[in-house]
Write an enzyme that holds these catalytic residues in place. Structure first.
Site, PDB file in Angstrom:
ATOM      1  N   LYS A 222       0.815  -1.209   0.000  1.00  0.00           N
ATOM      2  CA  LYS A 222       0.000   0.000   0.000  1.00  0.00           C
ATOM      3  C   LYS A 222       0.856   1.269   0.000  1.00  0.00           C
ATOM      4  O   LYS A 222       2.058   1.235   0.245  1.00  0.00           O
ATOM      5  CB  LYS A 222      -0.967  -0.019   1.193  1.00  0.00           C
ATOM      6  N   ARG A 256      -2.925 -10.426   5.183  1.00  0.00           N
ATOM      7  CA  ARG A 256      -3.566 -10.395   3.862  1.00  0.00           C
ATOM      8  C   ARG A 256      -2.566  -9.780   2.883  1.00  0.00           C
ATOM      9  O   ARG A 256      -2.224  -8.605   2.998  1.00  0.00           O
ATOM     10  CB  ARG A 256      -4.857  -9.572   3.912  1.00  0.00           C
TER      11      ARG A 256
END
Length: 275
Positions: A222, A256
């Site tokens: 991210k 994740r």
């Protein structure tokens, strides 16, 4: 140790698990995760499982900041053939469906998914909570303010950790009252949070252990990582592994990720250190 009832099959979490991300979308933020066609998706799932993935998470809608909203029917067209094909080829796999539409959740679970991953905590479809309760599958409860289209304008908190803790206390009680038994907590890194707020949450992640729920960390590749390092998502694997390791040290039970092999190695070394 936690145990999740996934449509009658038990998923034991006696050490941290790894969830592999598969995006059946043309516009997810990380190019390496964009897949087109069922055969390509099944091949990706097979590689992830060979690398040690414990769960496969399939999504058909990009939720990056400012992404374009698609309909439930279009999402079903993207994810259900993929879920069905993976479940048929790998019947023992645990599949998570990443959706905020109750209609998609029903179709995906009927096709073989065994848990629902909802970024909106039920706020984008008022039938989602009752649907998950009826489906009797685990529910991944994520924090977000607004929608993917508006969330970055809502990253305002007096104390981000305390506000999320209050949110999860209230929402887990609501879910319990609705009949949802197995709940996974996801702080929602990058969803209505600034880079500084993401780092604060990561540093304080252990606070959420007081909820006595499975805690999932979704920070893979991210912008918090690649903007801090001055790179792009393609070059954010090393940074992802470092933040995943910090998350493990602070109580994360599920990672994740886009890169399963590296995450499994982080888990293995973490467990060897803290056994």
């Amino acid at each position: 140790m936690f145990t999740l009832n996934c449509k009658g099959r038990l998923l034991a979490i006696d050490k941290p698990l790894v969830m592999g991300v598969i995006n059946a979308t043309p516009d997810s933020f990380y190019g390496g995760s964009r897949l087109d066609g069922v055969d390509e998706i099944v091949a990706k799932a097979e590689k992830m499982l060979n690398d040690g993935a414990d769960i496969i998470d399939i999504g058909g809608q990009s939720t990056r900041p400012g992404s374009e909203l698609i309909s439930a029917d279009e999402e079903i067209g993207r994810v259900v053939p993929a879920v069905k094909a993976i479940a048929n080829k790998f019947p023992e796999v645990f599949i998570s469906i990443d959706t905020f539409y109750s209609k998609v959740a029903i179709a995906a679970v009927n096709a073989g998914a065994t848990m629902v991953n909802d970024i909106s905590a039920g706020s984008m479809d008022n039938k989602m909570i009752e649907t998950v309760a009826e489906l009797k599958v685990p529910y991944i409860l994520m924090h977000m303010k607004g929608t993917p289209q508006t969330m970055q304008q809502n990253a305002v908190y007096e104390n981000v950790t305390r506000e999320l803790l209050d949110f999860f206390i209230a929402k887990t009680n609501d879910l319990k009252n609705a009949g949802i038994v197995d709940i996974i907590i996801d702080p929602g890194f990058g969803f209505a949070k600034t880079i500084d707020q993401n780092f604060e949450l990561l540093k304080n992640l252990s606070v959420f252990k007081m909820l006595d729920k499975v805690l999932m960390l979704g920070i893979s590749r991210k912008s918090t990582i690649y903007k801090t390092l001055g790179v792009n998502a393609d070059d954010a694997l090393n940074g992802t592994t470092i933040l995943n390791t910090i998350g493990l040290m602070n109580g994360a039970s599920i990672l994740r990720v886009h890169d399963v092999k590296e995450a499994k190695e982080a888990v293995k070394l973490f467990c060897a250190t803290y056994k």
